[in-house]
Write a protein that holds these residues in place. Structure first.
Motif, PDB file in Angstrom:
ATOM      1  N   LYS A  29     -26.836 -41.253 -24.414  1.00  0.00           N
ATOM      2  CA  LYS A  29     -25.808 -40.801 -23.470  1.00  0.00           C
ATOM      3  C   LYS A  29     -26.119 -41.290 -22.061  1.00  0.00           C
ATOM      4  CE  LYS A  29     -25.108 -36.433 -25.809  1.00  0.00           C
ATOM      5  NZ  LYS A  29     -25.301 -34.987 -25.667  1.00  0.00           N
ATOM      6  N   ALA A  30     -27.354 -41.104 -21.634  1.00  0.00           N
ATOM      7  CA  ALA A  30     -27.743 -41.444 -20.264  1.00  0.00           C
ATOM      8  C   ALA A  30     -27.619 -42.945 -19.981  1.00  0.00           C
ATOM      9  CB  ALA A  30     -29.162 -40.967 -19.980  1.00  0.00           C
ATOM     10  N   LEU A  31     -27.993 -43.774 -20.957  1.00  0.00           N
ATOM     11  CA  LEU A  31     -27.933 -45.224 -20.755  1.00  0.00           C
ATOM     12  C   LEU A  31     -26.587 -45.814 -21.156  1.00  0.00           C
ATOM     13  CD1 LEU A  31     -31.226 -44.765 -21.101  1.00  0.00           C
ATOM     14  CD2 LEU A  31     -31.151 -47.226 -21.213  1.00  0.00           C
ATOM     15  N   GLY A  32     -25.754 -45.006 -21.808  1.00  0.00           N
ATOM     16  CA  GLY A  32     -24.456 -45.512 -22.247  1.00  0.00           C
ATOM     17  C   GLY A  32     -24.573 -46.558 -23.329  1.00  0.00           C
ATOM     18  N   LYS A  33     -25.544 -46.372 -24.229  1.00  0.00           N
ATOM     19  CA  LYS A  33     -25.766 -47.337 -25.312  1.00  0.00           C
ATOM     20  C   LYS A  33     -25.757 -46.582 -26.636  1.00  0.00           C
ATOM     21  CE  LYS A  33     -28.223 -50.513 -22.363  1.00  0.00           C
ATOM     22  NZ  LYS A  33     -29.060 -51.678 -22.359  1.00  0.00           N
ATOM     23  N   PRO A  34     -25.405 -47.257 -27.745  1.00  0.00           N
ATOM     24  CA  PRO A  34     -25.325 -46.567 -29.033  1.00  0.00           C
ATOM     25  C   PRO A  34     -26.688 -46.066 -29.511  1.00  0.00           C
ATOM     26  CG  PRO A  34     -24.461 -48.826 -29.187  1.00  0.00           C
ATOM     27  CD  PRO A  34     -25.034 -48.661 -27.826  1.00  0.00           C
ATOM     28  N   ALA A  35     -26.699 -44.864 -30.051  1.00  0.00           N
ATOM     29  CA  ALA A  35     -27.944 -44.275 -30.560  1.00  0.00           C
ATOM     30  C   ALA A  35     -28.562 -45.148 -31.650  1.00  0.00           C
ATOM     31  CB  ALA A  35     -27.676 -42.859 -31.083  1.00  0.00           C
ATOM     32  N   GLU A  36     -27.737 -45.876 -32.393  1.00  0.00           N
ATOM     33  CA  GLU A  36     -28.231 -46.730 -33.480  1.00  0.00           C
ATOM     34  C   GLU A  36     -29.136 -47.852 -32.975  1.00  0.00           C
ATOM     35  OE1 GLU A  36     -24.682 -46.422 -32.994  1.00  0.00           O
ATOM     36  OE2 GLU A  36     -24.796 -44.570 -34.145  1.00  0.00           O
ATOM     37  N   LYS A  37     -29.055 -48.153 -31.704  1.00  0.00           N
ATOM     38  CA  LYS A  37     -29.854 -49.237 -31.117  1.00  0.00           C
ATOM     39  C   LYS A  37     -31.202 -48.751 -30.583  1.00  0.00           C
ATOM     40  CE  LYS A  37     -26.452 -52.331 -31.237  1.00  0.00           C
ATOM     41  NZ  LYS A  37     -26.497 -53.642 -31.811  1.00  0.00           N
ATOM     42  N   PHE A  38     -31.409 -47.427 -30.518  1.00  0.00           N
ATOM     43  CA  PHE A  38     -32.603 -46.860 -29.889  1.00  0.00           C
ATOM     44  C   PHE A  38     -33.794 -46.797 -30.822  1.00  0.00           C
ATOM     45  CE2 PHE A  38     -30.066 -45.599 -26.393  1.00  0.00           C
ATOM     46  CZ  PHE A  38     -30.959 -45.405 -25.354  1.00  0.00           C
ATOM     47  N   ALA A  39     -34.977 -46.999 -30.237  1.00  0.00           N
ATOM     48  CA  ALA A  39     -36.238 -46.776 -30.938  1.00  0.00           C
ATOM     49  C   ALA A  39     -37.047 -45.790 -30.098  1.00  0.00           C
ATOM     50  CB  ALA A  39     -37.009 -48.086 -31.104  1.00  0.00           C
ATOM     51  N   VAL A  40     -37.569 -44.761 -30.753  1.00  0.00           N
ATOM     52  CA  VAL A  40     -38.418 -43.773 -30.088  1.00  0.00           C
ATOM     53  C   VAL A  40     -39.726 -43.736 -30.857  1.00  0.00           C
ATOM     54  CG1 VAL A  40     -38.699 -41.348 -29.457  1.00  0.00           C
ATOM     55  CG2 VAL A  40     -36.440 -42.418 -29.302  1.00  0.00           C
ATOM     56  N   HIS A  41     -40.837 -43.848 -30.142  1.00  0.00           N
ATOM     57  CA  HIS A  41     -42.161 -43.894 -30.768  1.00  0.00           C
ATOM     58  C   HIS A  41     -43.093 -42.938 -30.030  1.00  0.00           C
ATOM     59  CE1 HIS A  41     -45.757 -46.647 -32.059  1.00  0.00           C
ATOM     60  NE2 HIS A  41     -45.929 -45.400 -32.413  1.00  0.00           N
ATOM     61  N   VAL A  42     -43.668 -42.007 -30.772  1.00  0.00           N
ATOM     62  CA  VAL A  42     -44.623 -41.068 -30.182  1.00  0.00           C
ATOM     63  C   VAL A  42     -46.004 -41.355 -30.763  1.00  0.00           C
ATOM     64  CG1 VAL A  42     -45.267 -38.654 -29.876  1.00  0.00           C
ATOM     65  CG2 VAL A  42     -42.842 -39.295 -29.864  1.00  0.00           C
ATOM     66  N   ASN A  43     -46.928 -41.720 -29.888  1.00  0.00           N
ATOM     67  CA  ASN A  43     -48.333 -41.918 -30.252  1.00  0.00           C
ATOM     68  C   ASN A  43     -49.069 -40.632 -29.892  1.00  0.00           C
ATOM     69  OD1 ASN A  43     -48.280 -44.804 -30.921  1.00  0.00           O
ATOM     70  ND2 ASN A  43     -47.791 -45.068 -28.775  1.00  0.00           N
ATOM     71  N   ALA A  44     -49.248 -39.761 -30.867  1.00  0.00           N
ATOM     72  CA  ALA A  44     -49.914 -38.484 -30.618  1.00  0.00           C
ATOM     73  C   ALA A  44     -51.413 -38.618 -30.885  1.00  0.00           C
ATOM     74  CB  ALA A  44     -49.310 -37.407 -31.508  1.00  0.00           C
ATOM     75  N   ASP A  45     -52.152 -37.549 -30.590  1.00  0.00           N
ATOM     76  CA  ASP A  45     -53.603 -37.496 -30.849  1.00  0.00           C
ATOM     77  C   ASP A  45     -54.385 -38.577 -30.106  1.00  0.00           C
ATOM     78  OD1 ASP A  45     -53.751 -35.256 -32.612  1.00  0.00           O
ATOM     79  OD2 ASP A  45     -53.054 -36.514 -34.271  1.00  0.00           O
ATOM     80  N   GLN A  46     -53.900 -38.998 -28.949  1.00  0.00           N
ATOM     81  CA  GLN A  46     -54.593 -40.043 -28.193  1.00  0.00           C
ATOM     82  C   GLN A  46     -55.722 -39.443 -27.355  1.00  0.00           C
ATOM     83  OE1 GLN A  46     -53.565 -43.512 -28.543  1.00  0.00           O
ATOM     84  NE2 GLN A  46     -52.752 -42.314 -30.254  1.00  0.00           N
ATOM     85  N   MET A  47     -56.775 -40.211 -27.178  1.00  0.00           N
ATOM     86  CA  MET A  47     -57.865 -39.794 -26.291  1.00  0.00           C
ATOM     87  C   MET A  47     -57.411 -40.108 -24.868  1.00  0.00           C
ATOM     88  SD  MET A  47     -61.200 -41.098 -28.411  1.00  0.00           S
ATOM     89  CE  MET A  47     -62.289 -40.595 -27.094  1.00  0.00           C
ATOM     90  N   MET A  48     -57.015 -39.073 -24.137  1.00  0.00           N
ATOM     91  CA  MET A  48     -56.443 -39.273 -22.811  1.00  0.00           C
ATOM     92  C   MET A  48     -56.904 -38.190 -21.851  1.00  0.00           C
ATOM     93  SD  MET A  48     -52.475 -40.050 -23.886  1.00  0.00           S
ATOM     94  CE  MET A  48     -51.920 -40.152 -22.204  1.00  0.00           C
ATOM     95  N   MET A  49     -56.968 -38.575 -20.586  1.00  0.00           N
ATOM     96  CA  MET A  49     -57.184 -37.634 -19.495  1.00  0.00           C
ATOM     97  C   MET A  49     -56.190 -37.995 -18.406  1.00  0.00           C
ATOM     98  SD  MET A  49     -61.278 -37.280 -19.133  1.00  0.00           S
ATOM     99  CE  MET A  49     -61.309 -35.620 -18.478  1.00  0.00           C
ATOM    100  N   PHE A  50     -55.821 -37.009 -17.631  1.00  0.00           N
ATOM    101  CA  PHE A  50     -54.911 -37.219 -16.506  1.00  0.00           C
ATOM    102  C   PHE A  50     -55.505 -36.445 -15.344  1.00  0.00           C
ATOM    103  CE2 PHE A  50     -51.304 -36.927 -13.812  1.00  0.00           C
ATOM    104  CZ  PHE A  50     -50.321 -37.793 -14.252  1.00  0.00           C
ATOM    105  N   GLY A  51     -55.835 -37.140 -14.286  1.00  0.00           N
ATOM    106  CA  GLY A  51     -56.451 -36.476 -13.141  1.00  0.00           C
ATOM    107  C   GLY A  51     -57.810 -35.883 -13.461  1.00  0.00           C
ATOM    108  N   GLY A  52     -58.512 -36.473 -14.421  1.00  0.00           N
ATOM    109  CA  GLY A  52     -59.840 -36.004 -14.781  1.00  0.00           C
ATOM    110  C   GLY A  52     -59.861 -34.783 -15.676  1.00  0.00           C
ATOM    111  N   LYS A  53     -58.695 -34.368 -16.171  1.00  0.00           N
ATOM    112  CA  LYS A  53     -58.615 -33.190 -17.035  1.00  0.00           C
ATOM    113  C   LYS A  53     -57.982 -33.556 -18.375  1.00  0.00           C
ATOM    114  CE  LYS A  53     -58.220 -29.989 -13.189  1.00  0.00           C
ATOM    115  NZ  LYS A  53     -57.402 -28.979 -12.528  1.00  0.00           N
TER     116      LYS A  53
END
Length: 115
Positions: A29-53
């Motif tokens: 909706k926001a981009l005005g493009k068909p949902a059939e064209k979208f790819a969504v990828h979630v990489n969970a369980d990553q070793m990450m820190m943000f701001g040292g936490k």
């Protein structure tokens, strides 16, 4: 060809499928493009820190052919931070999003390029 990619330290077991479907619908909706064209990828369980936490955090990218820029990105940021907060409990202050506008000739699909 729009793609939304999320890397997060949230456990895979805590990532609801609704995040992917809602992100697809709302971004279409926001981009005005068909949902059939979208790819969504979630990489969970990553070793990450943000701001040292190690609290829940995310580093994301939204890539599209067009519809990326100063006229749009604040709207996308609000939308995506809201979705990640709602579905993963990540504070918007612990989310970075890169917005990437690509030329159609630089995107491959189905043995060729889009442009």
């Amino acid at each position: 060809m729009p793609m939304f990619v999320v890397s997060t330290n949230v456990a895979k077991s805590e990532v609801p499928a609704a995040l992917l479907s809602e992100a697809t619908e709302e971004l279409a909706k926001a981009l005005g493009k068909p949902a059939e064209k979208f790819a969504v990828h979630v990489n969970a369980d990553q070793m990450m820190m943000f701001g040292g936490k190690g609290d829940p955090c995310a580093i994301c990218s939204l890539t599209s052919i067009g519809k990326i820029g100063s006229d749009y990105n604040k709207q996308y940021s609000k939308l995506l931070c809201g979705l990640l907060n709602k579905h993963l409990g990540i504070s918007p202050e612990r989310i970075y999003i890169n917005f990437v506008d690509v030329d159609a000739t630089n995107v491959g699909k189905n043995y060729t390029t889009i442009g």
